[in-house]
Design an enzyme around this catalytic site. Structure first.
Site, PDB file in Angstrom:
ATOM      1  CG  HIS A  98      -9.498   3.266 -37.021  1.00  0.00           C
ATOM      2  ND1 HIS A  98     -10.417   2.434 -37.626  1.00  0.00           N
ATOM      3  CD2 HIS A  98     -10.218   4.344 -36.576  1.00  0.00           C
ATOM      4  CE1 HIS A  98     -11.622   2.981 -37.533  1.00  0.00           C
ATOM      5  NE2 HIS A  98     -11.529   4.132 -36.913  1.00  0.00           N
TER       6      HIS A  98
ATOM      7  CD  GLN B 176     -11.468   7.918 -39.689  1.00  0.00           C
ATOM      8  OE1 GLN B 176     -12.422   7.513 -39.042  1.00  0.00           O
ATOM      9  NE2 GLN B 176     -11.582   8.912 -40.558  1.00  0.00           N
TER      10      GLN B 176
ATOM     11  NE  ARG C 184     -14.332   4.904 -41.352  1.00  0.00           N
ATOM     12  CZ  ARG C 184     -14.462   4.517 -40.078  1.00  0.00           C
ATOM     13  NH1 ARG C 184     -14.411   5.422 -39.122  1.00  0.00           N
ATOM     14  NH2 ARG C 184     -14.589   3.237 -39.757  1.00  0.00           N
TER      15      ARG C 184
HETATM   16  N1  NVA Z   1      -7.823   6.468 -31.189  1.00  0.00           N
HETATM   17  C1  NVA Z   1      -9.259   6.460 -30.994  1.00  0.00           C
HETATM   18  C2  NVA Z   1      -9.960   6.425 -32.318  1.00  0.00           C
HETATM   19  C3  NVA Z   1     -11.474   6.452 -32.235  1.00  0.00           C
HETATM   20  C4  NVA Z   1     -12.131   6.343 -33.557  1.00  0.00           C
HETATM   21  C5  NVA Z   1      -9.640   5.253 -30.145  1.00  0.00           C
HETATM   22  O1  NVA Z   1      -9.069   4.172 -30.353  1.00  0.00           O
HETATM   23  O2  NVA Z   1     -10.495   5.385 -29.277  1.00  0.00           O
HETATM   24  N1   CP Z   2     -13.722   7.502 -36.410  1.00  0.00           N
HETATM   25  C1   CP Z   2     -14.402   6.446 -35.950  1.00  0.00           C
HETATM   26  O1   CP Z   2     -14.013   5.295 -36.129  1.00  0.00           O
HETATM   27  O2   CP Z   2     -15.557   6.757 -35.307  1.00  0.00           O
HETATM   28  P1   CP Z   2     -16.476   5.785 -34.451  1.00  0.00           P
HETATM   29  O3   CP Z   2     -15.737   5.442 -33.200  1.00  0.00           O
HETATM   30  O4   CP Z   2     -17.711   6.618 -34.190  1.00  0.00           O
HETATM   31  O5   CP Z   2     -16.793   4.568 -35.260  1.00  0.00           O
END
Ligand code: NVA
Ligand code: CP
Length: 303
Positions: A131, A134, A287
């Protein structure tokens, strides 16, 4: 010119990452002064979402509008992707019409395939592996609150998931040391651990990870796609909550971050996430600013 993508934080050099974070701070000031700044006029971002999102969708869409362009939300349910059109063909078609593609999906391989067949930049908006957007915002946020993260100690408590993997890469790229405490069987990607072992210490408890820490980070116990494991994970992770006691072991001016959405009473106590050391709301807002800087960098090639 080769098309640049952001699939993990390794796709940008250390210098470029720092440039983007500095630019994010400038774009934040421009916005806060109420100035109109539209370097992406007439540019269009396509956003493919195979998983839910609040922050990622809103920050990319608002960001494109603020920069003078627009964004199109693409759900596999309503596009031919959901009916089995190959990702390679989708990449060719979308890149003939769009200036950039953002994708949130399960498989990281699929995002790599999309990028390999796209002639416009592809941004990873979250996969099961990483990710990066983030963590870009997290780096901006730490730097705004506490200055340069280089040489600091960061602690990851909880699941060795996509966020944890991205923190391992960030440790390399932003030059900090990462202490990781995950329950047995829930650790991060082995290849990443091997590749960046000089930057990482594996700890057996959250308390051990918190010692000498400047930043404590956690995330949900069950990520998107793992909903059926929730019960089993609640048992495995019961000693992996970031509590006031854990924060008190860290350095006095340590801060707390969480990518959100959060589950108070599971990975973090309410008093920590809603407390004085928590900078999660700035982290969420950033973000927008970090991704505007990223979009400007990838679409206009401004460096
Ligand atoms: N680790 C979490 C992050 C959400 C922003 C997921 O992948 O659901
Ligand atoms: N932290 C993040 O990516 O949030 P969302 O799942 O709301 O996009």
């Amino acid at each position: 010119m080769t098309t640049r993508h952001l699939l993990t934080l390794m796709d940008l050099s250390k210098k470029e990452l720092n440039q983007i974070i500095n630019r994010a701070k400038e774009l934040k000031e421009i916005k806060n002064r109420g100035e109109i700044f539209e370097p992406l006029k007439n540019r269009v971002l396509g956003m493919i979402f195979e998983k839910s999102s609040t922050r990622t969708r809103v920050s990319f869409e608002a960001g494109m509008i603020q920069l003078g362009g627009g964004a199109i939300f693409l759900s596999p349910k309503d596009t031919q992707l959901g009916r089995g059109e190959p990702i390679e063909d989708t990449a060719k078609v979308l890149s003939s019409m769009l200036d950039c593609i953002m994708i949130r999906t399960f498989s990281h391989d699929m995002v790599e395939t999309l990028a390999a067949h796209s002639t416009v930049p592809v941004i990873n908006g979250l996969t099961d592996f990483a990710h990066p957007c983030q963590v870009l915002a997290d780096m901006q946020t730490y730097s705004e609150h506490r200055g340069n993260i280089s040489g600091k100690i960061v602690s990851w408590v909880g699941d060795g998931n996509n966020m944890c993997n991205s923190y391992i890469i960030a440790a390399e790229q932003f030059d900090f040391n990462l202490k990781i405490a995950c329950p047995e069987g829930y650790g991060p990607n082995h290849h990443l651990l091997d590749e960046h072992k000089e930057r990482i210490s594996l700890c057996s408890t959250p308390a051990e990870a918190a010692e000498n820490s400047d930043l404590i980070v956690t995330d949900v116990w069950a990520s998107m796609g793992q909903e059926e494991e929730q019960r089993q994970r609640e048992i495995a992770f019961k000693d992996y909550q970031v509590t006031k006691e854990i924060m008190s072991i860290a350095n006095k001016n340590a801060v707390f971050m969480h990518c959100l959405p959060a589950h108070r009473g599971e990975e973090v106590s309410a008093e920590v996430i809603d407390g004085e050391q928590s900078i999660v709301w700035d982290e969420a807002e950033n973000r927008l600013h970090a991704q505007k800087a990223l979009l400007e960098f990838l679409i206009t090639g401004n460096q």
